[in-house]
Design a protein around this motif. Sequence first.
Motif, PDB file in Angstrom:
ATOM      1  N   PHE A 129      20.609 -68.030 -36.122  1.00  0.00           N
ATOM      2  CA  PHE A 129      19.725 -66.957 -35.676  1.00  0.00           C
ATOM      3  C   PHE A 129      18.944 -67.375 -34.428  1.00  0.00           C
ATOM      4  N   ALA A 130      18.526 -68.630 -34.381  1.00  0.00           N
ATOM      5  CA  ALA A 130      17.789 -69.117 -33.218  1.00  0.00           C
ATOM      6  C   ALA A 130      18.655 -69.024 -31.965  1.00  0.00           C
ATOM      7  N   SER A 131      19.946 -69.327 -32.090  1.00  0.00           N
ATOM      8  CA  SER A 131      20.795 -69.283 -30.903  1.00  0.00           C
ATOM      9  C   SER A 131      20.985 -67.838 -30.439  1.00  0.00           C
ATOM     10  N   HIS A 132      21.129 -66.953 -31.409  1.00  0.00           N
ATOM     11  CA  HIS A 132      21.214 -65.527 -31.093  1.00  0.00           C
ATOM     12  C   HIS A 132      19.943 -65.084 -30.362  1.00  0.00           C
ATOM     13  N   ALA A 133      18.797 -65.490 -30.919  1.00  0.00           N
ATOM     14  CA  ALA A 133      17.511 -65.081 -30.350  1.00  0.00           C
ATOM     15  C   ALA A 133      17.328 -65.635 -28.937  1.00  0.00           C
ATOM     16  N   LEU A 134      17.695 -66.907 -28.731  1.00  0.00           N
ATOM     17  CA  LEU A 134      17.509 -67.500 -27.405  1.00  0.00           C
ATOM     18  C   LEU A 134      18.333 -66.761 -26.348  1.00  0.00           C
ATOM     19  N   ALA A 135      19.505 -66.296 -26.734  1.00  0.00           N
ATOM     20  CA  ALA A 135      20.314 -65.537 -25.780  1.00  0.00           C
ATOM     21  C   ALA A 135      19.579 -64.260 -25.368  1.00  0.00           C
ATOM     22  N   HIS A 136      18.965 -63.598 -26.338  1.00  0.00           N
ATOM     23  CA  HIS A 136      18.231 -62.375 -26.024  1.00  0.00           C
ATOM     24  C   HIS A 136      16.981 -62.667 -25.217  1.00  0.00           C
ATOM     25  N   ILE A 137      16.355 -63.812 -25.514  1.00  0.00           N
ATOM     26  CA  ILE A 137      15.156 -64.184 -24.765  1.00  0.00           C
ATOM     27  C   ILE A 137      15.527 -64.497 -23.311  1.00  0.00           C
ATOM     28  N   GLY A 138      16.749 -65.003 -23.119  1.00  0.00           N
ATOM     29  CA  GLY A 138      17.210 -65.278 -21.758  1.00  0.00           C
ATOM     30  C   GLY A 138      17.499 -64.020 -20.951  1.00  0.00           C
ATOM     31  N   PHE A 139      17.736 -62.929 -21.632  1.00  0.00           N
ATOM     32  CA  PHE A 139      18.123 -61.674 -20.968  1.00  0.00           C
ATOM     33  C   PHE A 139      17.096 -61.214 -19.923  1.00  0.00           C
ATOM     34  N   PRO A 140      15.788 -61.100 -20.277  1.00  0.00           N
ATOM     35  CA  PRO A 140      14.822 -60.727 -19.229  1.00  0.00           C
ATOM     36  C   PRO A 140      14.740 -61.777 -18.137  1.00  0.00           C
ATOM     37  N   GLY A 141      15.004 -63.040 -18.474  1.00  0.00           N
ATOM     38  CA  GLY A 141      15.012 -64.092 -17.454  1.00  0.00           C
ATOM     39  C   GLY A 141      16.086 -63.818 -16.415  1.00  0.00           C
ATOM     40  N   ALA A 142      17.260 -63.420 -16.902  1.00  0.00           N
ATOM     41  CA  ALA A 142      18.370 -63.139 -15.996  1.00  0.00           C
ATOM     42  C   ALA A 142      18.095 -61.896 -15.164  1.00  0.00           C
ATOM     43  N   THR A 143      17.593 -60.844 -15.811  1.00  0.00           N
ATOM     44  CA  THR A 143      17.367 -59.606 -15.047  1.00  0.00           C
ATOM     45  C   THR A 143      16.195 -59.772 -14.080  1.00  0.00           C
ATOM     46  N   ALA A 144      15.184 -60.573 -14.490  1.00  0.00           N
ATOM     47  CA  ALA A 144      14.084 -60.840 -13.562  1.00  0.00           C
ATOM     48  C   ALA A 144      14.600 -61.596 -12.351  1.00  0.00           C
ATOM     49  N   ALA A 145      15.541 -62.524 -12.587  1.00  0.00           N
ATOM     50  CA  ALA A 145      16.113 -63.284 -11.470  1.00  0.00           C
ATOM     51  C   ALA A 145      16.854 -62.357 -10.519  1.00  0.00           C
ATOM     52  N   ILE A 146      17.587 -61.385 -11.078  1.00  0.00           N
ATOM     53  CA  ILE A 146      18.292 -60.421 -10.230  1.00  0.00           C
ATOM     54  C   ILE A 146      17.279 -59.637  -9.384  1.00  0.00           C
ATOM     55  N   LEU A 147      16.212 -59.228 -10.057  1.00  0.00           N
ATOM     56  CA  LEU A 147      15.160 -58.461  -9.401  1.00  0.00           C
ATOM     57  C   LEU A 147      14.541 -59.241  -8.261  1.00  0.00           C
ATOM     58  N   LEU A 148      14.278 -60.523  -8.497  1.00  0.00           N
ATOM     59  CA  LEU A 148      13.592 -61.344  -7.510  1.00  0.00           C
ATOM     60  C   LEU A 148      14.552 -61.986  -6.518  1.00  0.00           C
ATOM     61  N   GLY A 149      15.839 -61.849  -6.764  1.00  0.00           N
ATOM     62  CA  GLY A 149      16.818 -62.445  -5.868  1.00  0.00           C
ATOM     63  C   GLY A 149      16.905 -63.952  -5.975  1.00  0.00           C
ATOM     64  N   ILE A 150      16.532 -64.508  -7.109  1.00  0.00           N
ATOM     65  CA  ILE A 150      16.692 -65.952  -7.319  1.00  0.00           C
ATOM     66  C   ILE A 150      17.912 -66.176  -8.221  1.00  0.00           C
ATOM     67  N   PRO A 151      18.416 -67.422  -8.277  1.00  0.00           N
ATOM     68  CA  PRO A 151      19.617 -67.660  -9.098  1.00  0.00           C
ATOM     69  C   PRO A 151      19.410 -67.268 -10.562  1.00  0.00           C
ATOM     70  N   ILE A 152      20.429 -66.636 -11.129  1.00  0.00           N
ATOM     71  CA  ILE A 152      20.354 -66.193 -12.525  1.00  0.00           C
ATOM     72  C   ILE A 152      20.144 -67.376 -13.464  1.00  0.00           C
ATOM     73  N   THR A 153      20.836 -68.492 -13.178  1.00  0.00           N
ATOM     74  CA  THR A 153      20.702 -69.670 -14.042  1.00  0.00           C
ATOM     75  C   THR A 153      19.236 -70.113 -14.133  1.00  0.00           C
ATOM     76  N   LEU A 154      18.543 -70.054 -12.991  1.00  0.00           N
ATOM     77  CA  LEU A 154      17.146 -70.471 -12.966  1.00  0.00           C
ATOM     78  C   LEU A 154      16.281 -69.550 -13.836  1.00  0.00           C
ATOM     79  N   GLY A 155      16.490 -68.251 -13.680  1.00  0.00           N
ATOM     80  CA  GLY A 155      15.719 -67.295 -14.490  1.00  0.00           C
ATOM     81  C   GLY A 155      15.987 -67.471 -15.968  1.00  0.00           C
ATOM     82  N   MET A 156      17.273 -67.602 -16.285  1.00  0.00           N
ATOM     83  CA  MET A 156      17.671 -67.763 -17.695  1.00  0.00           C
ATOM     84  C   MET A 156      17.072 -69.021 -18.307  1.00  0.00           C
ATOM     85  N   VAL A 157      17.237 -70.130 -17.597  1.00  0.00           N
ATOM     86  CA  VAL A 157      16.856 -71.406 -18.191  1.00  0.00           C
ATOM     87  C   VAL A 157      15.339 -71.456 -18.385  1.00  0.00           C
TER      88      VAL A 157
END
Lengths: 278, 260
Positions: free
Chosen positions: A50-78
Amino acid sequence: MIELPTVTVQENWLEILTADFMRQAFIGGIITAVAAGAIGYFVILRQQAFASHALAHIGFPGATAAILLGIPITLGMVTFTVVGAIAMALTGNRLNDRDIATGTILAFATGLGLLFSNIASTAAANVQNVLFGNLLATTTSQLISFAVFLFLICLTIAICYRPLLFTSISPEVARARGLHTGRLNLIFLVTLALTITMAVQVVGVLLVFALIVTPPATALLLTARSLPALFLSIGIGTFAVIGGLVLSALFNLPPTFFIVSITTLLWVIATITRPQNA
Amino acid sequence: MTSSAAATIALTDVAARRGNTTIWDQGSFDIPQPSITAVIGPNGSGKSTLLHLLLGLLEPYSGTVEVFGSEPREASEQLGFVPQSYHVPGSDYLTVLEYVRLGKIGNQFFWRSPKGMDQQVADAIEAVGLAGYERRRLRHLSGGEQQRAAIAQSLMNQPKTLLMDEPFASLDVRHQQRLAELIHGLRMDHSIGSLVVVHDLNPILPYLDGVIYLLDGHAHYAPTSEAVDEDLLTHLYGCPVQVTRTAQGDIFTRVTGHAP
Ligand SMILES: Nc1ncnc2c1ncn2[C@@H]1O[C@H](COP(=O)(O)OP(=O)(O)O)[C@@H](O)[C@H]1O
Ligand SMILES: [Mg+2]
């Protein structure tokens, strides 16, 4: 009448397979499969699917925020997954409390991701990539961060293999024998966050289970010994990624679909044919 | 406090606290090891708390705890621990062999393996009567067998005393007897003492050297002959208890009425 598209073998599949972007995809996919297969073994033993499932979802806004800000997706996710992992480690180990807290944050994070992706104008295609992965778009800078992540993950497992096992199977005894179960859990969740960050870019937020949980679960059906199970888990994930990429070149369909199909198929076969004592 | 005879588990005027509540105090005793000691007391009286003090998982609020002459934290390798919830779902996947082996190497980082470990694993498995089960997964063991695996694991760091938290709780009568015999055997054949939390003294009574009883918020120790006393047990359990001694020399306790 709706005309169903026909799936045919592409004539130039060999050319595609040897193209540069394919080589990048193979490297990124294999790095991820190795990390996921190894970490996944502990995810199963520690009952943290469940934690791994949750972390993937928690990474989702990180990735979309990175897209929004134009920074690398990996950076936002991590950033998001590691902060999420630390938060989860600090909220302690009482299973019920933890799952409720995690689930609540998970839902909020997913909503946040949706908001960010709506604000970002070029979002649609990108968001689909985050949800379902896009191995074929792996960049060189992504590969560099993946390699660093894999190194850190392997180093952690090499050093903490036994204590991670011991705290998984006998946590109270491990504590009595001087292990800091809380700290080990924090270390583990951070390496899980790194793994999830990679896995999301391979198979997407919605399908990380296929790389993190299914390969070790399949391996554990086939062998009970821990090191062989860990390497078998790595092997199954790697096979699925390679097979998925080859099939995607053959049929011009997304690799995610084939990767998930292969891990599922292997799991079904293992379930049916497992030895009596497995 | 000096403890020249270090082969003891000793408390000196210890008070145990959880949060802001004193669970029990005035704990003073010196129990020579190896010996078989029962810990009795009503639910919530602080029996598990006592084990946690001895293991160094909890600091005494006042007083001193000495395990074989050292602070509990430094003596942790001299104690084996079988917690009440010894079975954790994650262990289902492991074989008995690997599960037991972790009792030796589980708290060690990196990959070095101590010499003679395989023999030690085999001996521990043999000692608890699980020989032949090495390659089985824990999930294919019965509850009693899983408990034996947990005991074998706790034997791996060659402890002088085992601490067991309510090990009789989920066993049927025959398995209770087998466990009592195992505890006795470890004492006789391997000089390993046991400090065992129990609710019912009977299964272990034939082998028992002494009893720690948690009564009215205090911790007391008495040799078996004094502790197995109708008035004391009646007070402790809050309902009438009869102690019967048969002509053969067996003793057992029996609840003879209802709580007032
Ligand atoms: N971690 C804890 N924090 C606060 N109180 C606790 C904790 N663990 C146990 N207690 C309380 O301490 C008392 C003694 O607990 P315990 O030693 O587990 O009792 P026993 O093992 O005799 O049933 C109980 O009233 C319990 O509620
Ligand atoms: Mg208890």
